[in-house]
Design a protein around this motif. Structure first.
Motif, PDB file in Angstrom:
ATOM      1  N   LEU A 173       0.844  -1.191   0.000  1.00  0.00           N
ATOM      2  CA  LEU A 173       0.000   0.000   0.000  1.00  0.00           C
ATOM      3  C   LEU A 173       0.880   1.241   0.000  1.00  0.00           C
ATOM      4  O   LEU A 173       1.904   1.295   0.685  1.00  0.00           O
ATOM      5  CB  LEU A 173      -0.907   0.039   1.234  1.00  0.00           C
ATOM      6  CG  LEU A 173      -2.027  -0.997   1.330  1.00  0.00           C
ATOM      7  CD1 LEU A 173      -2.756  -0.833   2.656  1.00  0.00           C
ATOM      8  CD2 LEU A 173      -3.000  -0.874   0.169  1.00  0.00           C
ATOM      9  N   SER A 174       0.460   2.251  -0.759  1.00  0.00           N
ATOM     10  CA  SER A 174       1.133   3.543  -0.711  1.00  0.00           C
ATOM     11  C   SER A 174       0.841   4.204   0.632  1.00  0.00           C
ATOM     12  O   SER A 174      -0.038   3.749   1.384  1.00  0.00           O
ATOM     13  CB  SER A 174       0.614   4.436  -1.838  1.00  0.00           C
ATOM     14  OG  SER A 174      -0.721   4.867  -1.545  1.00  0.00           O
ATOM     15  N   PRO A 175       1.531   5.281   0.968  1.00  0.00           N
ATOM     16  CA  PRO A 175       1.098   6.082   2.122  1.00  0.00           C
ATOM     17  C   PRO A 175      -0.349   6.530   1.907  1.00  0.00           C
ATOM     18  O   PRO A 175      -0.815   6.625   0.768  1.00  0.00           O
ATOM     19  CB  PRO A 175       2.067   7.268   2.103  1.00  0.00           C
ATOM     20  CG  PRO A 175       3.292   6.735   1.434  1.00  0.00           C
ATOM     21  CD  PRO A 175       2.787   5.795   0.383  1.00  0.00           C
ATOM     22  N   PRO A 176      -1.095   6.805   2.977  1.00  0.00           N
ATOM     23  CA  PRO A 176      -2.501   7.197   2.827  1.00  0.00           C
ATOM     24  C   PRO A 176      -2.662   8.501   2.049  1.00  0.00           C
ATOM     25  O   PRO A 176      -1.850   9.419   2.167  1.00  0.00           O
ATOM     26  CB  PRO A 176      -2.990   7.344   4.273  1.00  0.00           C
ATOM     27  CG  PRO A 176      -1.751   7.561   5.079  1.00  0.00           C
ATOM     28  CD  PRO A 176      -0.674   6.779   4.396  1.00  0.00           C
TER      29      PRO A 176
ATOM     30  N   ALA B 244      -1.725  -2.088 -10.261  1.00  0.00           N
ATOM     31  CA  ALA B 244      -2.117  -1.149  -9.214  1.00  0.00           C
ATOM     32  C   ALA B 244      -3.575  -0.736  -9.357  1.00  0.00           C
ATOM     33  O   ALA B 244      -4.160  -0.810 -10.446  1.00  0.00           O
ATOM     34  CB  ALA B 244      -1.220   0.089  -9.259  1.00  0.00           C
ATOM     35  N   GLU B 245      -4.160  -0.277  -8.238  1.00  0.00           N
ATOM     36  CA  GLU B 245      -5.503   0.295  -8.236  1.00  0.00           C
ATOM     37  C   GLU B 245      -5.707   1.067  -6.941  1.00  0.00           C
ATOM     38  O   GLU B 245      -4.983   0.870  -5.959  1.00  0.00           O
ATOM     39  CB  GLU B 245      -6.572  -0.783  -8.384  1.00  0.00           C
ATOM     40  CG  GLU B 245      -6.653  -1.757  -7.220  1.00  0.00           C
ATOM     41  CD  GLU B 245      -7.799  -2.744  -7.373  1.00  0.00           C
ATOM     42  OE1 GLU B 245      -8.746  -2.452  -8.125  1.00  0.00           O
ATOM     43  OE2 GLU B 245      -7.748  -3.804  -6.728  1.00  0.00           O
ATOM     44  N   VAL B 246      -6.707   1.957  -6.924  1.00  0.00           N
ATOM     45  CA  VAL B 246      -7.031   2.746  -5.740  1.00  0.00           C
ATOM     46  C   VAL B 246      -8.042   1.984  -4.890  1.00  0.00           C
ATOM     47  O   VAL B 246      -9.053   1.496  -5.404  1.00  0.00           O
ATOM     48  CB  VAL B 246      -7.605   4.122  -6.133  1.00  0.00           C
ATOM     49  CG1 VAL B 246      -8.042   4.896  -4.889  1.00  0.00           C
ATOM     50  CG2 VAL B 246      -6.565   4.928  -6.905  1.00  0.00           C
TER      51      VAL B 246
ATOM     52  N   ASN C 162       4.654   8.315  -7.612  1.00  0.00           N
ATOM     53  CA  ASN C 162       3.866   9.541  -7.752  1.00  0.00           C
ATOM     54  C   ASN C 162       2.432   9.140  -8.067  1.00  0.00           C
ATOM     55  O   ASN C 162       2.192   8.364  -8.991  1.00  0.00           O
ATOM     56  CB  ASN C 162       4.437  10.422  -8.865  1.00  0.00           C
ATOM     57  CG  ASN C 162       3.520  11.575  -9.260  1.00  0.00           C
ATOM     58  OD1 ASN C 162       3.290  11.817 -10.434  1.00  0.00           O
ATOM     59  ND2 ASN C 162       2.986  12.290  -8.287  1.00  0.00           N
ATOM     60  N   VAL C 163       1.476   9.637  -7.273  1.00  0.00           N
ATOM     61  CA  VAL C 163       0.063   9.320  -7.481  1.00  0.00           C
ATOM     62  C   VAL C 163      -0.719  10.619  -7.620  1.00  0.00           C
ATOM     63  O   VAL C 163      -0.675  11.478  -6.734  1.00  0.00           O
ATOM     64  CB  VAL C 163      -0.518   8.497  -6.307  1.00  0.00           C
ATOM     65  CG1 VAL C 163      -1.973   8.129  -6.596  1.00  0.00           C
ATOM     66  CG2 VAL C 163       0.312   7.247  -6.056  1.00  0.00           C
ATOM     67  N   HIS C 164      -1.427  10.762  -8.738  1.00  0.00           N
ATOM     68  CA  HIS C 164      -2.253  11.946  -8.995  1.00  0.00           C
ATOM     69  C   HIS C 164      -3.710  11.501  -9.012  1.00  0.00           C
ATOM     70  O   HIS C 164      -4.162  10.852  -9.959  1.00  0.00           O
ATOM     71  CB  HIS C 164      -1.871  12.570 -10.337  1.00  0.00           C
ATOM     72  CG  HIS C 164      -2.533  13.886 -10.596  1.00  0.00           C
ATOM     73  ND1 HIS C 164      -2.421  14.545 -11.803  1.00  0.00           N
ATOM     74  CD2 HIS C 164      -3.314  14.681  -9.823  1.00  0.00           C
ATOM     75  CE1 HIS C 164      -3.095  15.678 -11.754  1.00  0.00           C
ATOM     76  NE2 HIS C 164      -3.651  15.776 -10.559  1.00  0.00           N
TER      77      HIS C 164
ATOM     78  N   LEU D 171      -3.033   3.720  -2.959  1.00  0.00           N
ATOM     79  CA  LEU D 171      -2.732   2.993  -4.187  1.00  0.00           C
ATOM     80  C   LEU D 171      -2.210   1.629  -3.752  1.00  0.00           C
ATOM     81  O   LEU D 171      -1.171   1.528  -3.092  1.00  0.00           O
ATOM     82  CB  LEU D 171      -1.684   3.707  -5.040  1.00  0.00           C
ATOM     83  CG  LEU D 171      -1.464   3.043  -6.408  1.00  0.00           C
ATOM     84  CD1 LEU D 171      -2.623   3.372  -7.349  1.00  0.00           C
ATOM     85  CD2 LEU D 171      -0.140   3.456  -7.032  1.00  0.00           C
ATOM     86  N   ARG D 172      -2.958   0.599  -4.089  1.00  0.00           N
ATOM     87  CA  ARG D 172      -2.529  -0.764  -3.779  1.00  0.00           C
ATOM     88  C   ARG D 172      -1.826  -1.333  -5.007  1.00  0.00           C
ATOM     89  O   ARG D 172      -2.394  -1.351  -6.097  1.00  0.00           O
ATOM     90  CB  ARG D 172      -3.736  -1.632  -3.408  1.00  0.00           C
ATOM     91  CG  ARG D 172      -3.363  -3.061  -3.030  1.00  0.00           C
ATOM     92  CD  ARG D 172      -4.564  -3.803  -2.466  1.00  0.00           C
ATOM     93  NE  ARG D 172      -5.626  -3.968  -3.448  1.00  0.00           N
ATOM     94  CZ  ARG D 172      -6.864  -4.373  -3.148  1.00  0.00           C
ATOM     95  NH1 ARG D 172      -7.191  -4.621  -1.886  1.00  0.00           N
ATOM     96  NH2 ARG D 172      -7.776  -4.501  -4.093  1.00  0.00           N
ATOM     97  N   TYR D 173      -0.586  -1.763  -4.831  1.00  0.00           N
ATOM     98  CA  TYR D 173       0.163  -2.262  -5.972  1.00  0.00           C
ATOM     99  C   TYR D 173       0.750  -3.640  -5.668  1.00  0.00           C
ATOM    100  O   TYR D 173       1.220  -3.906  -4.564  1.00  0.00           O
ATOM    101  CB  TYR D 173       1.260  -1.280  -6.397  1.00  0.00           C
ATOM    102  CG  TYR D 173       2.223  -0.841  -5.314  1.00  0.00           C
ATOM    103  CD1 TYR D 173       3.499  -1.391  -5.206  1.00  0.00           C
ATOM    104  CD2 TYR D 173       1.866   0.155  -4.402  1.00  0.00           C
ATOM    105  CE1 TYR D 173       4.392  -0.970  -4.229  1.00  0.00           C
ATOM    106  CE2 TYR D 173       2.745   0.585  -3.421  1.00  0.00           C
ATOM    107  CZ  TYR D 173       4.005   0.012  -3.339  1.00  0.00           C
ATOM    108  OH  TYR D 173       4.887   0.428  -2.359  1.00  0.00           O
TER     109      TYR D 173
END
Length: 336
Positions: free
Chosen positions: A38-41, A71-73, A172-174, A239-241
């Motif tokens: 998991l990405s940071p929140p 990946a997905e949110v 990087n997540v936008h 972002l779960r990857y």
């Protein structure tokens, strides 16, 4: 009303650069590993934008051959978040070389002179503009990223970093929260009038003829929302990857990553350096074309790989309004 759709088209190619050894056919005999992170929140309220960079993310360590990166949110419960609530504009992941903590502690003065990190970008053609190893957007779900056997993307080679550095990964997540948006499509296209901004994230004035794009939907901006959503609930997403890999061995055939930009016309115009863009503007359809129901914008370019090899995988990235993308080789009848 004029519409200003934006289209970013990237084609990522993995091109083999060596002859195929016989033992490479036994790649599947090695243990395939997979792990989900998991990405940071990411905190979003209706209409808000998050476009942050995360360094030293959780990632498999060691000398590896990457096979896929999906990946997905998702929300706090791990449930996938639909695109009509959180639009994933783009995400990118790439390795970089960071100063080793031990080296920094032993020679703090020298470490301060070094850069905090050195980007370890792909092999071209647009690596100075689009240097990521992996990256997609709203089409992330159900888009395959599997690199077929016997190939793999080599990462974590202990001999690759400069002395005193080690390999780490950044993300990087936008993401744009479109709950309660006054104009969902306009928000995802980053129309400046909906974000009510006149300066970009660096404090520079946005040109008056720039009607929408990344300059207007940067981190912490907010798109116009309907009445009753201004104080809407803050949602925490991630972002779960999932990364799949093999331990590196001589059975794996290494590949190179190349990213092309369909707006790069340098080769067609006889220029030596690529002119890649992150985004470009599609002009409004003329009244004549609209009357003939012919409002289709076609963009084409030509590229040459820096070196030869076999193309083993390709994927295109485009935003709202994009119809299709294709890749064609010089050999008659070959296309992807």
């Amino acid at each position: 009303m004029k519409l200003w759709p934006f289209l970013v088209l990237l084609v990522t190619l993995l091109s083999a650069t060596a002859s195929l050894p016989s033992e490479a056919l036994n790649v599947r005999g090695h243990l395939l590993k997979s792990k989900t992170f998991l990405s940071p929140p990411i905190f979003l309220r209706p209409g808000s934008v998050s476009n942050k960079w995360y360094f030293d993310i959780a990632f498999p360590r060691g000398h590896l051959a990457l096979k896929s990166f999906n990946a997905e949110v998702v929300d706090e419960r791990g449930v996938p978040v639909p695109l009509h609530e959180t639009y994933l504009h783009h995400w990118v992941a790439e390795p970089y070389f960071a100063v080793k903590e031990a080296a920094a502690a032993a020679a703090a003065g020298e470490a301060q002179k070094r850069s905090k990190g050195i980007l370890n970008r792909n092999s071209g053609v647009c690596k100075n503009t689009l240097g990521q190893y992996y990256g997609l957007g709203s089409e992330t779900r159900h888009t395959a990223t599997w690199v077929p056997d016997p190939y793999g993307i080599e990462v974590g080679n202990p001999e690759a970093p400069p002395e005193g550095y080690e390999e780490k990964w950044l993300l990087n997540v936008h993401a744009i929260d479109t709950r309660g948006a006054a104009d969902k499509l306009g928000c995802t296209e980053c129309r400046c009038d909906l974000y009510n901004v006149t300066i970009d994230e660096h404090g520079r004035r946005i040109p008056e003829d720039y009607t929408g794009g990344l300059y207007c939907c940067y981190d912490e901006t907010r798109c116009k929302v309907k009445e009753g959503f201004s104080d809407g609930e803050v949602r925490k997403v991630f972002l779960r990857y999932t990364v799949t890999w093999l331990d590196w061995s001589d059975a794996v055939l290494p590949v190179k990553i190349y990213i092309f930009d369909v707006t790069d016309r340098a080769l067609l115009e006889g220029k030596s350096e690529p002119a890649c863009k992150v985004e470009y503007q599609v002009e409004a359809c003329s009244s004549e074309n609209r009357a003939n129901n012919d409002c289709v914008h076609v963009q084409a370019t030509k590229q040459i790989l820096p070196r030869g090899g076999d193309i083993v995988f390709g994927v295109a990235h485009q935003h709202s309004g994009g119809i299709a993308a294709s890749l064609h080789g010089e050999v008659a009848g070959w296309h992807h």
